[in-house]
Design an enzyme around this catalytic site. Structure first.
Site, short mmCIF file in Angstrom:
data_model
loop_
_atom_site.label_atom_id
_atom_site.label_comp_id
_atom_site.label_asym_id
_atom_site.label_seq_id
_atom_site.Cartn_x
_atom_site.Cartn_y
_atom_site.Cartn_z
N GLY A 1 0.63 -1.19 -0.12
CA GLY A 1 -0.11 -0.29 0.07
C GLY A 1 0.76 1.37 -0.04
N THR A 2 0.56 2.09 -0.85
CA THR A 2 1.15 3.52 -0.75
C THR A 2 -0.15 4.47 -1.25
OG1 THR A 2 1.71 3.53 -3.25
CG2 THR A 2 3.36 2.88 -1.54
N THR A 3 -0.11 5.54 -1.14
CA THR A 3 0.75 6.66 -0.23
C THR A 3 0.01 7.43 0.87
OG1 THR A 3 1.79 7.19 -2.76
CG2 THR A 3 2.19 8.65 -0.98
N LYS B 1 -6.11 2.70 4.41
CA LYS B 1 -4.63 2.92 5.05
C LYS B 1 -4.30 3.81 5.96
CE LYS B 1 -3.26 2.48 -0.09
NZ LYS B 1 -2.27 2.94 -1.06
#
Length: 281
Positions: A53-55, A86
């Site tokens: 996972g990003t950002t 996230k």
């Protein structure tokens, strides 16, 4: 002892009288196999394929701090999930955003939430924001063995410091090294683009609404140049998770609120695809 516990349905005395205010220490003493960093991995048969996972981005303003993240998880060159979450509340006055191996990161966040709750129940008081940041640093360090095998977790921690009466941001490296950021910060594969965007647009006198727009602009710029970062998905109605933490506590923007900010950014980008321009002087 074990049979007696099963027959009576009672927990052992050690479970009812924890000797430490740290939930991680408690697990280490009684069930170390439940800690993410203590689990043994099978022999490697090539590169590990796991969703990442990003950002994550954060920015402070007078009176609080904003923490936000895009919704895309990738596995190699594939999109593993389009609507992953996230950004999570750590407690009433803090939140953590995850970047790295998604499964381990979510598990670490849940353990961190338990750690803070356990401390409050045992000590009868909440940890300071500095203490929370230190506890998270210890948890990241305990995951170093897995990070060396490609399963790294690099979160971003933000919260409202009730003692200093301001929002604060902490970033980390894979070894648990902690740094306090001034103004704004970003982590994840698109962080270099998000940080560059905020560097030119951030001011220390932004209002809460302006800061909310700033982080969405930064995530848009990250998605514009980083394939692992997802931008606002109007067709699927998937928008960044945006949270704000003030003296009133943690609040996550509703989907409608996030959609309104994203729509305003998208409308402006139709005229200026590269986003707002910063003055030369």
């Amino acid at each position: 002892m074990e049979a007696n516990t099963r027959s009576t349905g009672r927990l052992p005395a050690a479970f009812l009288t924890p000797g430490s205010s740290s939930f991680m220490d408690f697990l280490s003493d009684h069930s170390p196999d439940m800690l993410p960093g203590k689990r043994s991995l099978p022999p490697l048969q090539g590169a590990i394929q796991a969703p990442h996972g990003t950002t994550i981005v954060a920015a402070s303003f007078p009176g609080g701090v904003v923490l936000a993240g895009d919704r895309r998880a990738t596995m190699g060159n594939m999109i593993a999930q389009r609507d992953i979450e996230k950004v999570f509340p750590a407690d009433e006055y803090s939140a953590v955003g995850i970047a790295g191996t998604a499964g381990l990161a979510v598990e670490m966040v849940k353990l961190f939430q338990l750690e803070l709750e356990h401390f409050e129940k045992v000590e009868g008081a909440t940890l300071s924001l500095e203490g929370k940041a230190n506890r998270l640093s210890t948890m990241i360090r305990s995951n170093l063995a897995m990070a060396m095998q490609g399963l790294a977790v690099v979160p971003l921690f933000a919260g409202y410091d009730v003692d200093r009466e301001k929002g604060r941001i902490f970033s980390y490296d894979v070894t648990g090294g902690r740094s306090e950021e001034v103004g704004f910060a970003a982590t994840g594969s698109g962080s270099i683009f998000a940080r560059g965007s905020m560097k030119k647009l951030y001011r220390d006198n932004l209002t809460e609404q302006q800061t909310l727009t700033l982080v969405v602009q930064a995530l848009y710029d990250a998605a514009d140049d980083d394939s692992a970062t997802g931008g606002p998905d109007v067709a699927r109605r998937i928008y960044p998770i945006v949270t704000v933490i003030t003296d009133e506590g943690f609040r996550r923007l509703t989907d409608v609120e996030s959609a309104e900010i994203a729509a305003a950014v998208l409308e402006r980008r139709m005229e200026e695809p590269d986003g707002p321009r910063a003055a030369l002087l």
